[in-house]
Scaffold this motif. Structure first.
Motif, PDB file in Angstrom:
ATOM      1  N   THR A   1       0.834  -1.205   0.000  1.00 52.76           N
ATOM      2  CA  THR A   1       0.000   0.000   0.000  1.00 52.76           C
ATOM      3  C   THR A   1       0.871   1.257   0.000  1.00 52.76           C
ATOM      4  N   ASP A   2       1.893   1.272   0.840  1.00 49.05           N
ATOM      5  CA  ASP A   2       2.800   2.425   0.888  1.00 49.05           C
ATOM      6  C   ASP A   2       3.530   2.608  -0.443  1.00 49.05           C
ATOM      7  N   TYR A   3       3.917   1.512  -1.054  1.00 47.93           N
ATOM      8  CA  TYR A   3       4.596   1.556  -2.352  1.00 47.93           C
ATOM      9  C   TYR A   3       3.651   2.138  -3.409  1.00 47.93           C
ATOM     10  N   GLU A   4       2.397   1.708  -3.377  1.00 45.55           N
ATOM     11  CA  GLU A   4       1.402   2.237  -4.319  1.00 45.55           C
ATOM     12  C   GLU A   4       1.218   3.740  -4.123  1.00 45.55           C
ATOM     13  N   ILE A   5       1.156   4.174  -2.887  1.00 44.93           N
ATOM     14  CA  ILE A   5       1.001   5.604  -2.593  1.00 44.93           C
ATOM     15  C   ILE A   5       2.205   6.380  -3.111  1.00 44.93           C
ATOM     16  N   PHE A   6       3.386   5.845  -2.884  1.00 44.99           N
ATOM     17  CA  PHE A   6       4.617   6.487  -3.361  1.00 44.99           C
ATOM     18  C   PHE A   6       4.591   6.655  -4.881  1.00 44.99           C
ATOM     19  N   VAL A   7       4.248   5.599  -5.593  1.00 48.64           N
ATOM     20  CA  VAL A   7       4.233   5.665  -7.060  1.00 48.64           C
ATOM     21  C   VAL A   7       3.142   6.626  -7.540  1.00 48.64           C
ATOM     22  N   LYS A   8       2.008   6.655  -6.857  1.00 44.10           N
ATOM     23  CA  LYS A   8       0.946   7.606  -7.222  1.00 44.10           C
ATOM     24  C   LYS A   8       1.427   9.044  -7.037  1.00 44.10           C
ATOM     25  N   GLU A   9       2.155   9.297  -5.953  1.00 44.25           N
ATOM     26  CA  GLU A   9       2.704  10.640  -5.729  1.00 44.25           C
ATOM     27  C   GLU A   9       3.668  11.021  -6.851  1.00 44.25           C
ATOM     28  N   VAL A  10       4.505  10.080  -7.235  1.00 40.95           N
ATOM     29  CA  VAL A  10       5.446  10.338  -8.333  1.00 40.95           C
ATOM     30  C   VAL A  10       4.673  10.602  -9.620  1.00 40.95           C
ATOM     31  N   ARG A  11       3.633   9.812  -9.861  1.00 39.02           N
ATOM     32  CA  ARG A  11       2.810   9.976 -11.066  1.00 39.02           C
ATOM     33  C   ARG A  11       2.259  11.399 -11.151  1.00 39.02           C
ATOM     34  N   VAL A  12       1.761  11.890 -10.047  1.00 36.88           N
ATOM     35  CA  VAL A  12       1.109  13.198 -10.027  1.00 36.88           C
ATOM     36  C   VAL A  12       2.127  14.343 -10.059  1.00 36.88           C
ATOM     37  N   LEU A  13       3.237  14.182  -9.376  1.00 38.24           N
ATOM     38  CA  LEU A  13       4.145  15.310  -9.156  1.00 38.24           C
ATOM     39  C   LEU A  13       5.432  15.293  -9.982  1.00 38.24           C
ATOM     40  N   HIS A  14       5.742  14.200 -10.650  1.00 35.80           N
ATOM     41  CA  HIS A  14       7.073  14.046 -11.248  1.00 35.80           C
ATOM     42  C   HIS A  14       7.445  15.125 -12.262  1.00 35.80           C
ATOM     43  N   GLU A  15       6.486  15.687 -12.936  1.00 34.92           N
ATOM     44  CA  GLU A  15       6.809  16.680 -13.967  1.00 34.92           C
ATOM     45  C   GLU A  15       7.388  17.963 -13.379  1.00 34.92           C
ATOM     46  N   ASN A  16       7.152  18.193 -12.097  1.00 35.29           N
ATOM     47  CA  ASN A  16       7.642  19.417 -11.460  1.00 35.29           C
ATOM     48  C   ASN A  16       8.760  19.163 -10.454  1.00 35.29           C
ATOM     49  N   PHE A  17       9.289  17.946 -10.409  1.00 32.97           N
ATOM     50  CA  PHE A  17      10.354  17.629  -9.458  1.00 32.97           C
ATOM     51  C   PHE A  17      11.628  18.397  -9.785  1.00 32.97           C
ATOM     52  N   THR A  18      12.278  18.870  -8.741  1.00 29.86           N
ATOM     53  CA  THR A  18      13.617  19.435  -8.888  1.00 29.86           C
ATOM     54  C   THR A  18      14.610  18.275  -8.861  1.00 29.86           C
ATOM     55  N   ASP A  19      15.862  18.577  -9.148  1.00 32.35           N
ATOM     56  CA  ASP A  19      16.884  17.525  -9.084  1.00 32.35           C
ATOM     57  C   ASP A  19      16.974  16.938  -7.678  1.00 32.35           C
ATOM     58  N   GLU A  20      16.844  17.792  -6.672  1.00 35.74           N
ATOM     59  CA  GLU A  20      16.906  17.321  -5.284  1.00 35.74           C
ATOM     60  C   GLU A  20      15.727  16.405  -4.969  1.00 35.74           C
ATOM     61  N   GLU A  21      14.566  16.762  -5.470  1.00 41.14           N
ATOM     62  CA  GLU A  21      13.386  15.925  -5.233  1.00 41.14           C
ATOM     63  C   GLU A  21      13.520  14.577  -5.941  1.00 41.14           C
ATOM     64  N   TRP A  22      14.123  14.588  -7.129  1.00 37.63           N
ATOM     65  CA  TRP A  22      14.361  13.319  -7.814  1.00 37.63           C
ATOM     66  C   TRP A  22      15.333  12.460  -7.016  1.00 37.63           C
ATOM     67  N   GLU A  23      16.325  13.091  -6.421  1.00 40.09           N
ATOM     68  CA  GLU A  23      17.293  12.345  -5.615  1.00 40.09           C
ATOM     69  C   GLU A  23      16.601  11.712  -4.407  1.00 40.09           C
ATOM     70  N   GLU A  24      15.769  12.488  -3.724  1.00 36.41           N
ATOM     71  CA  GLU A  24      15.005  11.958  -2.585  1.00 36.41           C
ATOM     72  C   GLU A  24      14.087  10.823  -3.046  1.00 36.41           C
ATOM     73  N   CYS A  25      13.471  11.039  -4.165  1.00 31.68           N
ATOM     74  CA  CYS A  25      12.554  10.058  -4.730  1.00 31.68           C
ATOM     75  C   CYS A  25      13.302   8.758  -5.042  1.00 31.68           C
ATOM     76  N   TYR A  26      14.471   8.892  -5.610  1.00 30.49           N
ATOM     77  CA  TYR A  26      15.246   7.699  -5.952  1.00 30.49           C
ATOM     78  C   TYR A  26      15.642   6.925  -4.697  1.00 30.49           C
ATOM     79  N   LEU A  27      16.021   7.649  -3.653  1.00 36.17           N
ATOM     80  CA  LEU A  27      16.385   6.981  -2.400  1.00 36.17           C
ATOM     81  C   LEU A  27      15.186   6.231  -1.813  1.00 36.17           C
TER      82      LEU A  27
END
Length: 143
Positions: free
Chosen positions: A33-59
């Protein structure tokens, strides 16, 4: 009496083991469930991620796809495995999209810089030619 104690201990052990299994099952379900929520957040927000946010996301992705996945792997059903595979594929698609966008942006910056340098070269050459032409004119007027 000893038989009753032994029997009670065995029953208690079985119940404890079953209870731990149920907790692991809940923990596994929470992971998915947490993994699904994480991927949904990425789906919605990924187009506006900064490099730092992508790094956090990758971790965070690494945590889900490696550490937590390994912890719960023995409890996964076939359905769970398919769901997790789809989540990993979806996340990877956003990451690839970002990498392509970064490449295109970098390429665009390189082309722009190249054009600017060519423009500067042309300006310098024109200036040198103008100075040379003026020197020639001055020499012609002296003759």
């Amino acid at each position: 009496m000893a038989k009753l104690l032994r029997f009670s201990f065995i029953i208690f052990s079985i119940l404890l083991y079953a209870g731990c299994g149920a907790l692991q099952e809940k923990s596994k379900d929470k992971y998915i469930t947490d993994y699904e929520i994480f991927v949904k957040e990425v789906r919605v927000l990924h187009e506006n991620f900064t490099d730092e946010e992508w790094e956090e996301c990758y971790l965070k992705y690494e945590e889900f796809s490696v550490a937590k996945k390994k912890k719960h792997a023995k409890y996964f059903t076939e359905s769970d495995i398919k769901k997790i595979d789809l989540l990993e594929e979806e996340y990877a698609s956003y990451l690839i999209e970002q990498e392509i966008n970064d490449f295109i942006e970098s390429l665009g910056k390189g082309i722009k810089k190249g054009i600017e340098e060519i423009g500067d070269f042309i300006d310098e050459t024109a200036k040198d030619f103008e100075e040379w032409s003026n020197e020639e004119s001055d020499l012609d007027s002296i003759k």
